[in-house]
Design a protein around this motif. Structure first.
Motif, PDB file in Angstrom:
ATOM      1  N   THR A   1      51.566   9.239  42.506  1.00 53.28           N
ATOM      2  CA  THR A   1      51.068  10.182  43.560  1.00 53.28           C
ATOM      3  C   THR A   1      49.592   9.852  43.787  1.00 53.28           C
ATOM      4  OG1 THR A   1      50.930  12.299  42.358  1.00 53.28           O
ATOM      5  CG2 THR A   1      52.938  11.873  43.527  1.00 53.28           C
ATOM      6  N   ASP A   2      48.970   9.481  42.840  1.00 52.89           N
ATOM      7  CA  ASP A   2      47.452   9.561  42.675  1.00 52.89           C
ATOM      8  C   ASP A   2      46.893   8.667  44.094  1.00 52.89           C
ATOM      9  OD1 ASP A   2      48.584   7.267  41.631  1.00 52.89           O
ATOM     10  OD2 ASP A   2      46.855   6.866  40.095  1.00 52.89           O
ATOM     11  N   GLU A   3      47.745   7.651  44.250  1.00 52.49           N
ATOM     12  CA  GLU A   3      47.039   6.633  45.644  1.00 52.49           C
ATOM     13  C   GLU A   3      47.546   7.476  46.745  1.00 52.49           C
ATOM     14  OE1 GLU A   3      47.102   2.400  45.396  1.00 52.49           O
ATOM     15  OE2 GLU A   3      48.002   2.680  43.416  1.00 52.49           O
ATOM     16  N   PHE A   4      48.107   8.364  46.995  1.00 49.04           N
ATOM     17  CA  PHE A   4      48.799   8.785  48.383  1.00 49.04           C
ATOM     18  C   PHE A   4      47.575   9.559  49.046  1.00 49.04           C
ATOM     19  CE2 PHE A   4      50.839  11.563  51.334  1.00 49.04           C
ATOM     20  CZ  PHE A   4      51.527  10.378  52.071  1.00 49.04           C
ATOM     21  N   ALA A   5      46.686  10.118  48.350  1.00 48.78           N
ATOM     22  CA  ALA A   5      45.456  10.781  49.104  1.00 48.78           C
ATOM     23  C   ALA A   5      44.820   9.700  50.011  1.00 48.78           C
ATOM     24  CB  ALA A   5      44.663  11.367  48.332  1.00 48.78           C
ATOM     25  N   SER A   6      45.006   8.389  49.822  1.00 42.99           N
ATOM     26  CA  SER A   6      44.260   7.294  50.590  1.00 42.99           C
ATOM     27  C   SER A   6      44.897   7.197  51.881  1.00 42.99           C
ATOM     28  CB  SER A   6      44.409   6.023  49.932  1.00 42.99           C
ATOM     29  OG  SER A   6      45.643   5.488  49.696  1.00 42.99           O
ATOM     30  N   CYS A   7      46.395   7.997  52.002  1.00 40.44           N
ATOM     31  CA  CYS A   7      46.930   7.921  53.433  1.00 40.44           C
ATOM     32  C   CYS A   7      46.696   9.167  54.259  1.00 40.44           C
ATOM     33  CB  CYS A   7      48.574   8.031  53.144  1.00 40.44           C
ATOM     34  SG  CYS A   7      48.879   6.480  51.952  1.00 40.44           S
ATOM     35  N   PHE A   8      46.051  10.048  53.719  1.00 46.33           N
ATOM     36  CA  PHE A   8      46.050  11.337  54.564  1.00 46.33           C
ATOM     37  C   PHE A   8      45.300  11.063  56.001  1.00 46.33           C
ATOM     38  CE2 PHE A   8      45.962  14.131  50.427  1.00 46.33           C
ATOM     39  CZ  PHE A   8      47.195  14.236  50.664  1.00 46.33           C
ATOM     40  N   THR A   9      44.007  10.080  56.005  1.00 42.83           N
ATOM     41  CA  THR A   9      43.389   9.925  57.178  1.00 42.83           C
ATOM     42  C   THR A   9      44.401   9.189  58.035  1.00 42.83           C
ATOM     43  OG1 THR A   9      41.443   9.659  55.730  1.00 42.83           O
ATOM     44  CG2 THR A   9      41.488   8.480  58.036  1.00 42.83           C
ATOM     45  N   THR A  10      45.139   8.226  57.845  1.00 43.87           N
ATOM     46  CA  THR A  10      46.164   7.558  58.626  1.00 43.87           C
ATOM     47  C   THR A  10      47.168   8.819  59.147  1.00 43.87           C
ATOM     48  OG1 THR A  10      45.991   5.447  57.584  1.00 43.87           O
ATOM     49  CG2 THR A  10      48.007   5.823  58.888  1.00 43.87           C
ATOM     50  N   LEU A  11      47.662   9.845  58.281  1.00 43.12           N
ATOM     51  CA  LEU A  11      48.619  10.648  58.793  1.00 43.12           C
ATOM     52  C   LEU A  11      47.993  11.341  59.831  1.00 43.12           C
ATOM     53  CD1 LEU A  11      50.139  12.071  55.458  1.00 43.12           C
ATOM     54  CD2 LEU A  11      51.344  11.259  57.423  1.00 43.12           C
ATOM     55  N   ASN A  12      46.705  11.793  59.510  1.00 38.62           N
ATOM     56  CA  ASN A  12      45.952  12.560  60.637  1.00 38.62           C
ATOM     57  C   ASN A  12      45.798  11.984  61.892  1.00 38.62           C
ATOM     58  OD1 ASN A  12      44.544  14.849  61.445  1.00 38.62           O
ATOM     59  ND2 ASN A  12      42.589  13.931  61.260  1.00 38.62           N
ATOM     60  N   GLU A  13      45.395  10.532  61.723  1.00 41.98           N
ATOM     61  CA  GLU A  13      45.195   9.631  62.860  1.00 41.98           C
ATOM     62  C   GLU A  13      46.461   9.599  63.757  1.00 41.98           C
ATOM     63  OE1 GLU A  13      43.922   5.722  61.304  1.00 41.98           O
ATOM     64  OE2 GLU A  13      42.037   6.530  60.944  1.00 41.98           O
ATOM     65  N   VAL A  14      47.665   9.296  62.992  1.00 40.56           N
ATOM     66  CA  VAL A  14      49.201   8.999  63.587  1.00 40.56           C
ATOM     67  C   VAL A  14      49.695  10.424  64.381  1.00 40.56           C
ATOM     68  CG1 VAL A  14      51.114   8.069  63.303  1.00 40.56           C
ATOM     69  CG2 VAL A  14      49.315   7.136  62.391  1.00 40.56           C
ATOM     70  N   PHE A  15      49.526  11.521  63.440  1.00 46.07           N
ATOM     71  CA  PHE A  15      50.297  12.718  63.786  1.00 46.07           C
ATOM     72  C   PHE A  15      49.247  13.779  64.198  1.00 46.07           C
ATOM     73  CE2 PHE A  15      53.170  10.423  60.971  1.00 46.07           C
ATOM     74  CZ  PHE A  15      54.345  10.189  61.640  1.00 46.07           C
ATOM     75  N   GLY A  16      48.332  13.683  63.982  1.00 45.06           N
ATOM     76  CA  GLY A  16      47.236  14.863  64.341  1.00 45.06           C
ATOM     77  C   GLY A  16      47.578  15.878  63.636  1.00 45.06           C
TER      78      GLY A  16
END
Length: 122
Positions: free
Chosen positions: A70-85
């Motif tokens: 799970t340690d690298e998943f934090a790098s995906c948070f910005t993309t989640l926010n960009e895609v889904f808001g």
């Protein structure tokens, strides 16, 4: 990658369930070197499939994320926010010991639950 139209006995509409989206480039067979790269690639694959069926990522109601760590998943948070808001789908995380392919870091399943028109007053 497996695509399902799921029929439920409790409602006449069909849910869309796209399974096994990975960061593997289908043209080259190569995986992106980072989890973020693989996550973005898997989302793009899912978006393409959804578009073919008249939906988009904004219609996704649940996302299942399968990881080995799970340690690298934090790098995906910005993309989640960009895609889904603010309308980010419900998320389920699954941890596995290994993926099917050694360089694979992430796998996504996307679910679009089609609302029952009788419940929406339509």
């Amino acid at each position: 990658m497996i695509f399902f139209l799921m029929k439920e006995t409790t409602r006449p509409n069909e849910d869309i369930h796209i399974r096994h989206l990975t960061g593997q480039d289908l043209a080259t067979g190569q995986f992106a070197p980072t989890m973020l790269g693989q996550f973005r690639h898997a989302l793009a694959q899912g978006a393409d499939i959804l578009e073919q069926h008249g939906n988009s990522l904004h219609d996704v109601t649940r996302m299942v994320v399968t990881l080995t760590k799970t340690d690298e998943f934090a790098s995906c948070f910005t993309t989640l926010n960009e895609v889904f808001g603010r309308t980010c789908p419900a998320m389920t995380f699954r941890l596995v010991k290994k993926h099917q392919h050694a360089p694979q870091l992430i796998e996504l399943d996307l679910l679009v639950a089609i609302p029952d028109a009788s419940l929406c007053g339509i």
